[in-house]
Each structure stands twice: as structure tokens, then as C-alpha cells.
Design a protein around this motif. Sequence first.
Motif, PDB file in Angstrom:
ATOM      1  N   ARG A 336       0.866  -1.188   0.000  1.00  0.00           N
ATOM      2  CA  ARG A 336       0.000   0.000   0.000  1.00  0.00           C
ATOM      3  C   ARG A 336       0.898   1.232   0.000  1.00  0.00           C
ATOM      4  O   ARG A 336       1.660   1.465   0.944  1.00  0.00           O
ATOM      5  N   THR A 361      -2.068  12.195  -0.756  1.00  0.00           N
ATOM      6  CA  THR A 361      -2.029  10.776  -1.154  1.00  0.00           C
ATOM      7  C   THR A 361      -3.417  10.263  -1.500  1.00  0.00           C
ATOM      8  O   THR A 361      -4.423  10.805  -1.039  1.00  0.00           O
ATOM      9  N   GLU A 362      -3.430   9.234  -2.308  1.00  0.00           N
ATOM     10  CA  GLU A 362      -4.621   8.446  -2.611  1.00  0.00           C
ATOM     11  C   GLU A 362      -4.293   6.984  -2.340  1.00  0.00           C
ATOM     12  O   GLU A 362      -3.126   6.603  -2.232  1.00  0.00           O
ATOM     13  N   GLU A 363      -5.345   6.184  -2.253  1.00  0.00           N
ATOM     14  CA  GLU A 363      -5.132   4.762  -2.023  1.00  0.00           C
ATOM     15  C   GLU A 363      -4.633   4.099  -3.313  1.00  0.00           C
ATOM     16  O   GLU A 363      -5.237   4.258  -4.376  1.00  0.00           O
ATOM     17  N   ALA A 364      -3.530   3.395  -3.205  1.00  0.00           N
ATOM     18  CA  ALA A 364      -2.954   2.681  -4.343  1.00  0.00           C
ATOM     19  C   ALA A 364      -2.158   1.498  -3.821  1.00  0.00           C
ATOM     20  O   ALA A 364      -1.464   1.612  -2.802  1.00  0.00           O
ATOM     21  N   VAL A 366       0.522  -1.589  -5.115  1.00  0.00           N
ATOM     22  CA  VAL A 366       1.396  -2.111  -6.162  1.00  0.00           C
ATOM     23  C   VAL A 366       2.139  -3.321  -5.611  1.00  0.00           C
ATOM     24  O   VAL A 366       2.175  -3.544  -4.397  1.00  0.00           O
ATOM     25  N   VAL A 415      -3.541   8.269  -8.558  1.00  0.00           N
ATOM     26  CA  VAL A 415      -3.797   7.181  -9.500  1.00  0.00           C
ATOM     27  C   VAL A 415      -4.362   7.799 -10.763  1.00  0.00           C
ATOM     28  O   VAL A 415      -5.442   8.400 -10.748  1.00  0.00           O
ATOM     29  N   CYS A 419      -2.702   3.725 -13.239  1.00  0.00           N
ATOM     30  CA  CYS A 419      -1.295   3.646 -12.833  1.00  0.00           C
ATOM     31  C   CYS A 419      -1.062   4.542 -11.624  1.00  0.00           C
ATOM     32  O   CYS A 419      -1.546   5.687 -11.577  1.00  0.00           O
ATOM     33  N   ALA A 420      -0.330   4.015 -10.666  1.00  0.00           N
ATOM     34  CA  ALA A 420       0.048   4.811  -9.503  1.00  0.00           C
ATOM     35  C   ALA A 420       1.232   5.701  -9.854  1.00  0.00           C
ATOM     36  O   ALA A 420       2.193   5.249 -10.477  1.00  0.00           O
ATOM     37  N   THR A 488       6.371   6.404 -11.868  1.00  0.00           N
ATOM     38  CA  THR A 488       5.128   5.845 -12.402  1.00  0.00           C
ATOM     39  C   THR A 488       5.205   4.335 -12.394  1.00  0.00           C
ATOM     40  O   THR A 488       6.105   3.742 -13.010  1.00  0.00           O
ATOM     41  N   THR A 491       0.864  -0.735 -13.015  1.00  0.00           N
ATOM     42  CA  THR A 491      -0.537  -0.896 -12.628  1.00  0.00           C
ATOM     43  C   THR A 491      -0.681  -0.637 -11.156  1.00  0.00           C
ATOM     44  O   THR A 491       0.279  -0.740 -10.377  1.00  0.00           O
ATOM     45  N   ALA A 492      -1.878  -0.285 -10.766  1.00  0.00           N
ATOM     46  CA  ALA A 492      -2.170  -0.034  -9.356  1.00  0.00           C
ATOM     47  C   ALA A 492      -3.523  -0.633  -9.020  1.00  0.00           C
ATOM     48  O   ALA A 492      -4.486  -0.520  -9.800  1.00  0.00           O
TER      49      ALA A 492
END
Length: 493
Positions: A336, A361-364, A366, A415, A419-420, A488, A491-492
Motif C-alpha cells: 500500500r 495521497t490516494e489509495e494505491a 502495487v 492514481v 497507474c500509480a 510511475t 498498474t495499481a
Amino acid sequence: MSGAGGAGGADGVPAGGGRRLAAPWRRRRPLRTRLALAAAAAVALVAVGVCAAAFFVVRDALYRQLDLNLTQSARLAAQRNPDSGPGTLSGECRFLAAPACAEVVPADPANDPAAPYLLPVAPAARAVAAGRKAPYYTSIVHAGHPARMLTTDYTRGRALQVALRADSVEDALEEAAWWLALTGAAGMLMAGLLGYWVARTGLAPVTRLTATAERIAATRDPRHRIELPPPGPGRGAEDEVTRLAGSFNTMLGELEQSVTAQRRLVADASHELRTPLTALRTNAELLARGERLTAEQRERASLALGRQLREVTGLVNDLIELARDEEPQLLVEEVRLAPLVEYCVGAARSHWPGVSFRVRTEEAVVEGVPARLTRLLGNLLDNAAKFSSGAVRGRAAQGPGAQGRGAEVEVELAVRGGCAEVTVRDHGPGISEADLPYVFDRFYRAGAARALPGSGLGLAMARQIARAHGAELTAEAAAGGGALFRLTFGTAG
């Protein structure tokens, strides 16, 4: 025991049990020779086969014409002598231009005439006369000359034998055999020449490849290349050997880049280690004369020595990681990013108390290794804090712990398009156009960074970690001043 027996066995095997050397004719021949022999053998085999087939075709045609003449002669003889008794009808077959020899043979030998037959009479001829066998052709020798004979039915209980001289046919076959033999020999010679030419032409790129490899092995210089034919619209597709030569050139280019990078790494490392090692030696020699120093001077020298040891240790550790040129195979898990970014920013705040960090921040989620991603983000944040305007002035003027006020670093996790993306922006002097292509090179330090502490390995290590995680790390000049680093992920979640 004889003296010869003590040296070795009768078959040439040494007495000590060593392996016998192969005879010179059994040694493996070069590829060019083997290819030439294979091509020559294939063409020669085809030439011999064609010549042999041609001989049999000519022979069959000549004998078919002779058999047709015999059939016509037998029909004429039967028409002229419709009911003759056993014995000779005409001719002696002693002259080449003489008419056909003809005779009548009864089925029962008791009915043979007193005079001997002109042509040989076989039991098969009696069978034809009796109607038990079909007419047939046979090759005979009559009066010392080759001849062809037809045995066919004549009247009830009798057979007709007709013969013609076959000298012309045999002479024609002998002449054809000689010409075909000469043609076959010429074909085999031409096959050898063509095989040599094919081997020489076809293996020319391989020869150049071998020469280039031997030259590189002798000179240890990977800058050599194999000469390739220039591309053109009418050349068509490249063959396999040309593609092999092109792949070899590509490999040499990669090898040259690797050797150049290795040499540059060694040179840069030697240059970067020279200064701290000199300082270490100086402080060590100074502490060795501790009786001449005051307590305050010894304390200052000890602190400087410890700080320089930590810097050298960190530099050596960074060099070891970068020299691997790949990330270690660690356990990959779902990470996270939002908590990880918050943690890294918190660590950066404690290390740079004079710098203000703004975080969004946002939730992402990877896939990656948390410890390595922490190192990557930590390097980016340290670099941004170091180059922020207040930090540059404070650290350059007063050393560690003396950051200026008002410096600010902006960190954002978002995001976009699945993509994060993590961006780190500082408000320092920014990156010039001349420095932008080299900011991720090892030991590269721009003019504005030469007065600051550091080894020039942080951003290089950050990019290596990013590539190991399938992410892309780029640098650009930020709008309004400062530098912007963009990380970058593919995928996220």
C-alpha cells in the motif's frame, strides 16, 4: 620380451594406457571444406544419376527401333513364305547391310531338317512353336557380330525366327556412354568448383565474424564490428548468416557499453573515494598525536573521523549495490503506497527539520519489496530536501543540521489511468537542460550540487530500484522553478 613390446602395443596404443591420437585423415575438417564436399557430392550424385538415366533412355529407344524393324521383317517373311517347312528362309546375317535372317523352327525336334539352323534354337523357341510361350526378343552373337532376334509364331506347330545385325545400335550406345561419361566427369568437376564457391561465399560472413572475434580476443577491444552489406530496397530479406552477424554486432555494442560503464564506475569510484580517504588519513594521523591536542580538538577530530567513516561506509555500500547492476531477488508482496509514502515523509522530516513537506495521497496498491521502495522514496526525498532553496543555502553555508527556513518539498501520490504515480517536487535551483540527461548517472553532480554533501549515487540507485519494480522514474524542470521527479508504476490496485 622384445624391446618393441616395452614401448607400446602392436596397435599403437601407448604402454601407459593413454588414448591413441587420431590419424590425420580422421581429424575433423574445417566447416568450409565439409560444406564444399557436401555440395560437390550432392551435385555430383545428381549428375551421375542424370547421365545414367539418359544412357538407359537412349538404349531403350535404340532397341525399341530395332525391335520394330524385326517385327516388320518377320511380317514380310511370313507373307512371302506362307507355308514353308523347317529350315532357313533367307539371309545369312554376315553383312551389316544384308537383309534379315529368317528360319522356321518346328515344335518337335524330330522334324528338324538335315541342314543345321542358321540361328541358335533354344527350348523357348520350341515352346513358342507349340503355342506354350508368347513371342519374345533376345540379343545374340551371330558370326562374331552382335544381333537381335525375334522368335514368333508362324503356322501351327512351327515358329519363325528373324534376326538383324545390331552393330549400329551397339556403336551408338558405346558412343553415348563415352559422351555421358565425359559429361558426368565435367559435371563432377563443376560440382567441386561450385561447392567451393558456395562454401566460400556462404561462409564469408562467418569468416568475418570469426576474424572479428579473434581480433577482440587478441586486443580486448570490443569496438570492432563485422561489416554488413548495406540495406537496400532490392536486397530482400536478410539471410540467417547476416542476421547472426547483425546479432553479433549488437552483442558487441552491449559489451562495449558494459565495459565502458565498468571502467567509468571504477574511475569515478576511485575519484570519489580519494577525498574521504585522504580526510580519514589526516584525522587518523592527527589523533595519533593526541598528546599535542587539547580535549576540544581531540573531540572534534574524533567526531569528524566517525562522520567520515560513516560516509565512506555508505559510499562503499552504495557502490556494491550499483555494481550488481540488478536488484537482489527478494520477496515481492502487495504494498500500500499511501502508508509507505507517509512513513518515508515522516523519516525525511526528522532528518531535515528545516524543510516543510506537503503530502497528498490516494489509495494505491502495487507489487514490490517494501524495504527497497522505502529506499527509493527516501533517496528522492533527501535529494529534494537537499536542493530546496533554503536547504541549499543552509547546508552549503553551515553544514549538516543547519537547514534554512522556508524550504518546501511537495509530495503527491495519485492514481491516473490505472497507474500509480508519485511526484516529488522541490523549490531549489532546478535542473538545467544540459544536466537533465545525466541526473541519473553514477557520481554525476551538477554545478549547484558540488558544494553539497553526497556521493552522487542516490538518484542512480533510485532508478535501478524503480526499473527492478517495473516502474519508470523521470526528472524534469518544474513549472515556476525547482525540479520534479515522477515515479510511475505500471498498474495499481
